[in-house]
Scaffold this active site. Sequence first.
Site, PDB file in Angstrom:
ATOM      1  N   ARG A   1      -0.414  -4.517  -5.428  1.00 30.81           N
ATOM      2  CA  ARG A   1       0.741  -5.323  -4.998  1.00 30.81           C
ATOM      3  C   ARG A   1       0.186  -6.505  -4.189  1.00 30.81           C
ATOM      4  O   ARG A   1      -0.763  -6.312  -3.421  1.00 30.81           O
ATOM      5  CB  ARG A   1       1.726  -4.490  -4.145  1.00 30.81           C
ATOM      6  CG  ARG A   1       2.423  -3.376  -4.934  1.00 30.81           C
ATOM      7  CD  ARG A   1       3.520  -2.715  -4.115  1.00 30.81           C
ATOM      8  NE  ARG A   1       4.673  -3.585  -3.924  1.00 30.81           N
ATOM      9  CZ  ARG A   1       5.663  -3.312  -3.068  1.00 30.81           C
ATOM     10  NH1 ARG A   1       5.619  -2.208  -2.330  1.00 30.81           N
ATOM     11  NH2 ARG A   1       6.689  -4.126  -2.952  1.00 30.81           N
TER      12      ARG A   1
ATOM     13  N   ASN B   1       8.192 -10.461   5.037  1.00 27.45           N
ATOM     14  CA  ASN B   1       8.759  -9.104   5.081  1.00 27.45           C
ATOM     15  C   ASN B   1       9.796  -9.021   3.958  1.00 27.45           C
ATOM     16  O   ASN B   1      10.023  -9.989   3.221  1.00 27.45           O
ATOM     17  CB  ASN B   1       9.382  -8.823   6.458  1.00 27.45           C
ATOM     18  CG  ASN B   1       9.686  -7.340   6.655  1.00 27.45           C
ATOM     19  OD1 ASN B   1       8.825  -6.492   6.449  1.00 27.45           O
ATOM     20  ND2 ASN B   1      10.913  -7.013   7.022  1.00 27.45           N
ATOM     21  N   LYS B   2      10.399  -7.871   3.824  1.00 25.94           N
ATOM     22  CA  LYS B   2      11.336  -7.616   2.734  1.00 25.94           C
ATOM     23  C   LYS B   2      12.371  -8.741   2.602  1.00 25.94           C
ATOM     24  O   LYS B   2      12.892  -9.252   3.596  1.00 25.94           O
ATOM     25  CB  LYS B   2      12.029  -6.267   2.996  1.00 25.94           C
ATOM     26  CG  LYS B   2      13.038  -5.820   1.971  1.00 25.94           C
ATOM     27  CD  LYS B   2      12.502  -5.779   0.561  1.00 25.94           C
ATOM     28  CE  LYS B   2      11.257  -4.935   0.412  1.00 25.94           C
ATOM     29  NZ  LYS B   2      10.627  -5.055  -0.918  1.00 25.94           N
TER      30      LYS B   2
ATOM     31  N   GLN C   1      15.963   0.197   0.327  1.00 22.34           N
ATOM     32  CA  GLN C   1      15.124   0.969   1.264  1.00 22.34           C
ATOM     33  C   GLN C   1      15.875   1.323   2.544  1.00 22.34           C
ATOM     34  O   GLN C   1      15.609   2.346   3.173  1.00 22.34           O
ATOM     35  CB  GLN C   1      13.857   0.170   1.632  1.00 22.34           C
ATOM     36  CG  GLN C   1      12.843   0.043   0.520  1.00 22.34           C
ATOM     37  CD  GLN C   1      13.024  -1.231  -0.282  1.00 22.34           C
ATOM     38  OE1 GLN C   1      14.133  -1.787  -0.350  1.00 22.34           O
ATOM     39  NE2 GLN C   1      11.977  -1.704  -0.918  1.00 22.34           N
TER      40      GLN C   1
ATOM     41  N   ARG D   1       5.423   3.234  -0.562  1.00 26.54           N
ATOM     42  CA  ARG D   1       5.673   1.821  -0.262  1.00 26.54           C
ATOM     43  C   ARG D   1       5.693   1.621   1.257  1.00 26.54           C
ATOM     44  O   ARG D   1       5.670   2.576   2.020  1.00 26.54           O
ATOM     45  CB  ARG D   1       6.932   1.286  -0.959  1.00 26.54           C
ATOM     46  CG  ARG D   1       8.095   2.182  -1.150  1.00 26.54           C
ATOM     47  CD  ARG D   1       8.792   2.580   0.112  1.00 26.54           C
ATOM     48  NE  ARG D   1       9.131   1.424   0.910  1.00 26.54           N
ATOM     49  CZ  ARG D   1       9.317   1.447   2.205  1.00 26.54           C
ATOM     50  NH1 ARG D   1       9.210   2.576   2.884  1.00 26.54           N
ATOM     51  NH2 ARG D   1       9.626   0.356   2.867  1.00 26.54           N
ATOM     52  N   GLY D   2       5.708   0.342   1.634  1.00 26.31           N
ATOM     53  CA  GLY D   2       5.581   0.012   3.058  1.00 26.31           C
ATOM     54  C   GLY D   2       4.131  -0.384   3.318  1.00 26.31           C
ATOM     55  O   GLY D   2       3.200   0.307   2.876  1.00 26.31           O
ATOM     56  N   ALA D   3       3.938  -1.508   4.021  1.00 27.51           N
ATOM     57  CA  ALA D   3       2.596  -2.097   4.118  1.00 27.51           C
ATOM     58  C   ALA D   3       1.508  -1.127   4.633  1.00 27.51           C
ATOM     59  O   ALA D   3       0.476  -0.944   3.977  1.00 27.51           O
ATOM     60  CB  ALA D   3       2.679  -3.353   4.971  1.00 27.51           C
TER      61      ALA D   3
ATOM     62  N   ASP E   1       4.878  -7.460   6.254  1.00 20.12           N
ATOM     63  CA  ASP E   1       3.896  -7.203   5.193  1.00 20.12           C
ATOM     64  C   ASP E   1       2.676  -8.095   5.322  1.00 20.12           C
ATOM     65  O   ASP E   1       1.572  -7.729   4.916  1.00 20.12           O
ATOM     66  CB  ASP E   1       4.543  -7.365   3.821  1.00 20.12           C
ATOM     67  CG  ASP E   1       5.541  -6.252   3.582  1.00 20.12           C
ATOM     68  OD1 ASP E   1       6.683  -6.383   4.056  1.00 20.12           O
ATOM     69  OD2 ASP E   1       5.158  -5.232   2.990  1.00 20.12           O
TER      70      ASP E   1
HETATM   71  O1  MRU Z   1       8.621  -3.293  -1.074  1.00 20.75           O
HETATM   72  P1  MRU Z   1       8.371  -2.377   0.085  1.00 20.75           P
HETATM   73  O2  MRU Z   1       9.368  -1.275   0.204  1.00 20.75           O
HETATM   74  O3  MRU Z   1       6.934  -1.913   0.144  1.00 20.75           O
HETATM   75  O4  MRU Z   1       8.578  -3.345   1.337  1.00 20.75           O
HETATM   76  C1  MRU Z   1       8.362  -2.850   2.626  1.00 20.75           C
HETATM   77  C2  MRU Z   1       8.774  -3.768   3.705  1.00 20.75           C
HETATM   78  O5  MRU Z   1       9.048  -4.941   3.524  1.00 20.75           O
HETATM   79  C3  MRU Z   1       8.712  -3.223   5.065  1.00 20.75           C
HETATM   80  O6  MRU Z   1       9.751  -3.665   5.851  1.00 20.75           O
HETATM   81  C4  MRU Z   1       7.343  -3.671   5.605  1.00 20.75           C
HETATM   82  O7  MRU Z   1       6.335  -3.225   4.731  1.00 20.75           O
HETATM   83  C5  MRU Z   1       7.031  -3.151   6.888  1.00 20.75           C
HETATM   84  S1  MRU Z   1       6.465  -1.529   6.727  1.00 20.75           S
HETATM   85  C6  MRU Z   1       6.120  -0.891   8.249  1.00 20.75           C
END
Ligand code: MRU
Length: 340
Positions: free
Chosen positions: A92, A247-248, A196, A55-57, A237
Amino acid sequence: MVDINRIPHSLEFMTEKGRVALSYIDQRKLPDELVIETTADWKQVVDAIQTLAVRGAPAIGIAGAAALALFVTNNGVQSDLERVAEEIATARPTAVNLRWAISRSLEEIKGIDWSDVPNKLINLVLRMEAEDEATNRTIGHFGAALLGDGSNVLTHCNAGSLATYFYGTALGIVYCAAEQGKINRVFADETRPVGQGARLTAWELARAGVPVTLICDDMAASLMAQGTVDAVLVGADRIARNGDTANKIGTYGLAVLAHEHGIPFYVAAPRSTIDFDLEDGSQIIIEQRSPEEVLQHPINGVDVWNPAFDVTPACYITGIVTEAGVFSPSDLTSLDPAVL
Ligand code: MRU
């Protein structure tokens, strides 16, 4: 002593001894266990993305490109390419990096002989990994210059090494600043519902030797009110052309709080996270996730709303830190995507 090399790479595309495979940390098991999975099956990679094992963009972008490379390498037929590419790109919906990586992969193989496609895509994934680390180190360098000595930084979710190939975006800034002796402490939001911040950010910062304090999400306001936070650093994201940033979930609230307390609020993200096709954040699709993430044991008559992301309006963002420099959100509108 800060040592980023104590954090394992979140994923690694392997091409040794004739075997092409993706290995990745199953982030669902952290911090209890460091489990590394290895697969040559593109469908397993899609599943890993959907279930948040990866996970993470930026990390899901690279994993998506790796999935497509695995499909063509392992007897994938040309007539299925478009369908498989679409399935991966939509695994996603919110992070633009996934669509970006698949579009870039398809562009790379446009017009070439099918027999040359596997090598082309394999090399592209390896290039993306190297580029990601270089990009994050540059973001780190630009972002560290924004912080003063002895900074206390608040972050949300995980925009660290684990969310990228290596080094991280928001935490890339922390690592660079920590190496320069500028970081006093990082406060990590727990980040409900998936945690996270508690499970990943706290783990990787501690492993790298950066002082870290975990807080529940609802403690950020009090921490700011007592004057402890010098800057908020988050990842992204998807960033729309006007600077609105997905973002999250919870990021928006933090940005409003930072604004109220006069604390700078920085978004750190690679150029590939900016979606120049979107005028503003209202067009960003927000992923809705399962109720079980919020309420593990259902209660009769209780519904759950579980959006995975929110959109922070550009007016609350002090600066967007990219590999091309630091921009105010309003700068993005006038920039030429080709030169940024
Ligand atoms: O749902 P996730 O864990 O993929 O969400 C990730 C986030 O929102 C991060 O903060 C974002 O992707 C930045 S990653 C460098």
